[in-house]
Scaffold this motif. Structure first.
Motif, PDB file in Angstrom:
ATOM      1  N   CYS A  40       0.825  -1.226   0.000  1.00  0.00           N
ATOM      2  CA  CYS A  40       0.000   0.000   0.000  1.00  0.00           C
ATOM      3  C   CYS A  40       0.850   1.264   0.000  1.00  0.00           C
ATOM      4  CB  CYS A  40      -0.930   0.017   1.217  1.00  0.00           C
ATOM      5  SG  CYS A  40      -0.076   0.331   2.782  1.00  0.00           S
ATOM      6  N   GLU A  41       2.039   1.178   0.524  1.00  0.00           N
ATOM      7  CA  GLU A  41       2.958   2.318   0.639  1.00  0.00           C
ATOM      8  C   GLU A  41       2.358   3.466   1.442  1.00  0.00           C
ATOM      9  OE1 GLU A  41       4.581   3.133  -3.228  1.00  0.00           O
ATOM     10  OE2 GLU A  41       6.550   3.563  -2.333  1.00  0.00           O
ATOM     11  N   GLY A  43       1.286   2.829   4.997  1.00  0.00           N
ATOM     12  CA  GLY A  43       1.192   2.461   6.405  1.00  0.00           C
ATOM     13  C   GLY A  43      -0.106   1.784   6.782  1.00  0.00           C
ATOM     14  N   CYS A  45      -1.182  -1.531   5.579  1.00  0.00           N
ATOM     15  CA  CYS A  45      -1.325  -2.987   5.443  1.00  0.00           C
ATOM     16  C   CYS A  45      -0.330  -3.816   6.235  1.00  0.00           C
ATOM     17  CB  CYS A  45      -1.221  -3.375   3.969  1.00  0.00           C
ATOM     18  SG  CYS A  45       0.462  -3.266   3.313  1.00  0.00           S
ATOM     19  N   GLY A  46       0.797  -3.236   6.617  1.00  0.00           N
ATOM     20  CA  GLY A  46       1.782  -3.967   7.418  1.00  0.00           C
ATOM     21  C   GLY A  46       2.654  -4.940   6.649  1.00  0.00           C
ATOM     22  N   CYS A  48       5.100  -4.445   4.860  1.00  0.00           N
ATOM     23  CA  CYS A  48       6.495  -3.986   4.792  1.00  0.00           C
ATOM     24  C   CYS A  48       7.163  -3.966   6.163  1.00  0.00           C
ATOM     25  CB  CYS A  48       6.531  -2.581   4.210  1.00  0.00           C
ATOM     26  SG  CYS A  48       5.633  -1.413   5.278  1.00  0.00           S
ATOM     27  N   CYS A  60       7.659   1.400   4.867  1.00  0.00           N
ATOM     28  CA  CYS A  60       7.220   2.374   3.862  1.00  0.00           C
ATOM     29  C   CYS A  60       7.009   3.756   4.472  1.00  0.00           C
ATOM     30  CB  CYS A  60       5.949   1.920   3.152  1.00  0.00           C
ATOM     31  SG  CYS A  60       4.450   1.944   4.160  1.00  0.00           S
TER      32      CYS A  60
END
Ligand code: FES
Ligand code: FES
Length: 158
Positions: A40-41, A43, A45-46, A48, A60
């Motif tokens: 999603c870039e 914050g 979806c988690g 990353c 991200c």
């Protein structure tokens, strides 16, 4: 600018980093560590999630410059050589992986949870993973995997 940071125990340098560049971009595109996913870039979806100085963060949302001089541990850094971390093993064994996009972030978040809370309740697992979205599994198998990894770590299961 140049950013120097430690990633999975190795000192790494990234050159020509632009000011708005994220830690996630540096990890994936400059340092060849594609484990942390870019979904999603924003914050939300988690996917990353990485450790930054020992705390899970969304890579991200971290500007690359903020990581200067700090320690990052990614999902690639959880395994011991060819040997998967028990959380990674449990995700595989429990079938908690479908498309796999959410998996690296969930594994890092679950790894942190059971390091802090050796035998978490279901409510504690759900709360810890609340920021990690999965479109595929329905979450039940993810819960199974975290329970299994926690039980094994605590020595209450094989
Ligand atoms: S890609 Fe970072 S939170 Fe979704
Ligand atoms: S396995 Fe596909 S998003 Fe979780």
């Amino acid at each position: 600018m140049r950013v120097r940071l430690t990633v999975n125990g190795r000192v790494e340098t990234a050159d020509d980093v632009w000011e708005g560049e994220s830690l996630l971009y540096v990890l994936r595109e400059r340092l060849g560590l594609p484990g942390s996913k870019n979904a999603c870039e924003q914050g939300e979806c988690g996917s990353c999630t990485v450790y930054l100085d020992g705390l899970p963060v969304c890579a991200c949302l971290v500007a690359a410059g903020q990581a200067e001089g700090r320690e990052v541990r990614t999902v690639e850094g959880l395994a011991d050589g060819d040997r998967l971390d028990p959380v990674q093993e449990a995700f595989v064994e429990c079938g908690a992986v479908q498309c796999g996009f959410c998996t690296p972030g969930l594994v890092v978040q679950a790894h942190d949870l059971i390091a802090r809370v050796p035998l978490p309740s279901d409510a504690e697992i759900r709360e810890a993973l609340a920021g990690n979205l999965c479109r595929c599994t329905g979450y039940e198998k993810i819960l199974d995997a975290v329970r299994l990894a926690a039980a094994r770590r605590a020595g209450t299961s094989r």
